[in-house]
Design a protein around this motif. Sequence first.
Motif, short mmCIF file in Angstrom:
data_model
loop_
_atom_site.label_atom_id
_atom_site.label_comp_id
_atom_site.label_asym_id
_atom_site.label_seq_id
_atom_site.Cartn_x
_atom_site.Cartn_y
_atom_site.Cartn_z
N THR A 123 0.69 -47.84 13.28
CA THR A 123 0.00 -48.42 14.42
C THR A 123 -1.41 -48.89 14.07
O THR A 123 -1.90 -49.84 14.68
CB THR A 123 -0.08 -47.41 15.59
N PHE A 124 -2.06 -48.25 13.11
CA PHE A 124 -3.42 -48.65 12.75
C PHE A 124 -3.47 -50.04 12.12
O PHE A 124 -4.20 -50.90 12.60
CB PHE A 124 -4.08 -47.61 11.85
N PRO A 125 -2.72 -50.29 11.03
CA PRO A 125 -2.80 -51.65 10.48
C PRO A 125 -2.26 -52.70 11.44
O PRO A 125 -2.82 -53.79 11.54
CB PRO A 125 -1.98 -51.58 9.18
N PHE A 126 -1.19 -52.37 12.17
CA PHE A 126 -0.63 -53.37 13.09
C PHE A 126 -1.66 -53.72 14.17
O PHE A 126 -1.87 -54.90 14.48
CB PHE A 126 0.67 -52.86 13.72
N GLY A 127 -2.31 -52.72 14.73
CA GLY A 127 -3.33 -52.98 15.75
C GLY A 127 -4.51 -53.77 15.20
O GLY A 127 -5.03 -54.67 15.86
N PHE A 141 -4.33 -55.84 12.63
CA PHE A 141 -3.84 -57.21 12.39
C PHE A 141 -3.83 -58.01 13.69
O PHE A 141 -4.18 -59.19 13.70
CB PHE A 141 -2.45 -57.20 11.77
N VAL A 142 -3.44 -57.37 14.78
CA VAL A 142 -3.45 -58.06 16.08
C VAL A 142 -4.89 -58.44 16.45
O VAL A 142 -5.15 -59.57 16.88
CB VAL A 142 -2.81 -57.19 17.18
N CYS A 143 -5.82 -57.51 16.26
CA CYS A 143 -7.23 -57.81 16.56
C CYS A 143 -7.74 -58.95 15.69
O CYS A 143 -8.47 -59.83 16.17
CB CYS A 143 -8.09 -56.57 16.35
N ALA A 144 -7.39 -58.95 14.42
CA ALA A 144 -7.82 -60.02 13.52
C ALA A 144 -7.29 -61.37 13.99
O ALA A 144 -8.01 -62.37 14.00
CB ALA A 144 -7.35 -59.74 12.09
N ALA A 145 -6.03 -61.40 14.42
CA ALA A 145 -5.45 -62.66 14.91
C ALA A 145 -6.13 -63.11 16.20
O ALA A 145 -6.34 -64.31 16.40
CB ALA A 145 -3.94 -62.48 15.13
N VAL A 146 -6.50 -62.18 17.06
CA VAL A 146 -7.21 -62.54 18.30
C VAL A 146 -8.58 -63.14 17.97
O VAL A 146 -8.98 -64.16 18.55
CB VAL A 146 -7.32 -61.32 19.24
N PHE A 147 -9.30 -62.51 17.04
CA PHE A 147 -10.60 -63.05 16.64
C PHE A 147 -10.44 -64.44 16.02
O PHE A 147 -11.22 -65.35 16.28
CB PHE A 147 -11.31 -62.13 15.65
N ASP A 148 -9.41 -64.60 15.19
CA ASP A 148 -9.18 -65.90 14.56
C ASP A 148 -8.76 -66.95 15.57
O ASP A 148 -9.15 -68.12 15.46
CB ASP A 148 -8.14 -65.78 13.45
N LEU A 149 -7.99 -66.55 16.56
CA LEU A 149 -7.62 -67.47 17.63
C LEU A 149 -8.86 -67.95 18.38
O LEU A 149 -9.00 -69.15 18.66
CB LEU A 149 -6.63 -66.81 18.60
N ALA A 196 -9.06 -58.03 9.24
CA ALA A 196 -7.83 -58.14 8.44
C ALA A 196 -7.96 -57.34 7.14
O ALA A 196 -7.00 -56.71 6.69
CB ALA A 196 -7.51 -59.60 8.16
N VAL A 197 -9.15 -57.36 6.54
CA VAL A 197 -9.37 -56.58 5.32
C VAL A 197 -9.22 -55.08 5.61
O VAL A 197 -8.58 -54.34 4.86
CB VAL A 197 -10.75 -56.89 4.69
N ALA A 198 -9.79 -54.62 6.72
CA ALA A 198 -9.64 -53.21 7.11
C ALA A 198 -8.17 -52.88 7.37
O ALA A 198 -7.70 -51.79 7.01
CB ALA A 198 -10.48 -52.92 8.36
N ALA A 199 -7.45 -53.80 7.97
CA ALA A 199 -6.03 -53.58 8.21
C ALA A 199 -5.25 -53.49 6.91
O ALA A 199 -4.30 -52.70 6.80
CB ALA A 199 -5.47 -54.72 9.08
N LEU A 200 -5.64 -54.27 5.92
CA LEU A 200 -4.96 -54.20 4.62
C LEU A 200 -5.20 -52.86 3.94
O LEU A 200 -4.29 -52.30 3.31
CB LEU A 200 -5.42 -55.36 3.72
N VAL A 201 -6.39 -52.31 4.08
CA VAL A 201 -6.68 -50.98 3.53
C VAL A 201 -5.81 -49.94 4.24
O VAL A 201 -5.18 -49.08 3.61
CB VAL A 201 -8.17 -50.63 3.65
N ALA A 202 -5.75 -50.02 5.57
CA ALA A 202 -4.91 -49.09 6.34
C ALA A 202 -3.43 -49.27 5.98
O ALA A 202 -2.69 -48.29 5.90
CB ALA A 202 -5.13 -49.30 7.83
#
Length: 167
Positions: free
Chosen positions: A18-22, A24-32, A50-56
């Motif tokens: 749930t951590f990386p998926f959440g 990644f969703v936040c990163a996509a919202v910011f990019d949108l 997205a970088v933090a999500a990749l670490v998670a």
Amino acid sequence: MQSRLRVQGHPIQPMLVTFPFGLFVCAAVFDLADVAGGPAFLGEVGYWTAVAALVAAGLTTVAGLVDLWDVRAGRTSRTVLTFNLVNAVMAALFLLSCLIRASAPQRGATGVLLAAELVALVVGAVGVALGARLMQQFDRVNEPTGFETFRDVPAGSTVEIARPRPF
């Protein structure tokens, strides 16, 4: 199937996803928001999210590999393997996006990178569905719910109830 990495009898890896998926969703919202014409710093925030999500996702993958080691051949092992592969594909698409953006001076998203991130989120949604199926296949501990959880707690457990001391 019983996981080696557990918290209170529940496997850790499906919870960690749930951590990386959440993120990644936040990163996509910011990019949108960045692609839609928002302030330029939103692209930078999306990149670092997205970088933090990749670490998670890396930490989650380690937990998944530990669980995969003990899975017997069969339906559950196919589900675990597919679950880990789907999550790896999602992370790989975001990694590609981050690598492309790393050399840019503003690290903002483009329409093509945003589309790739949205495809990655669709792939990740499949991973979430597989994770839910995995949770149903794991051996469950019949634990009481509500306040019954606090009755008859054995000594040395992670939950203790201390009675208040009189003044």
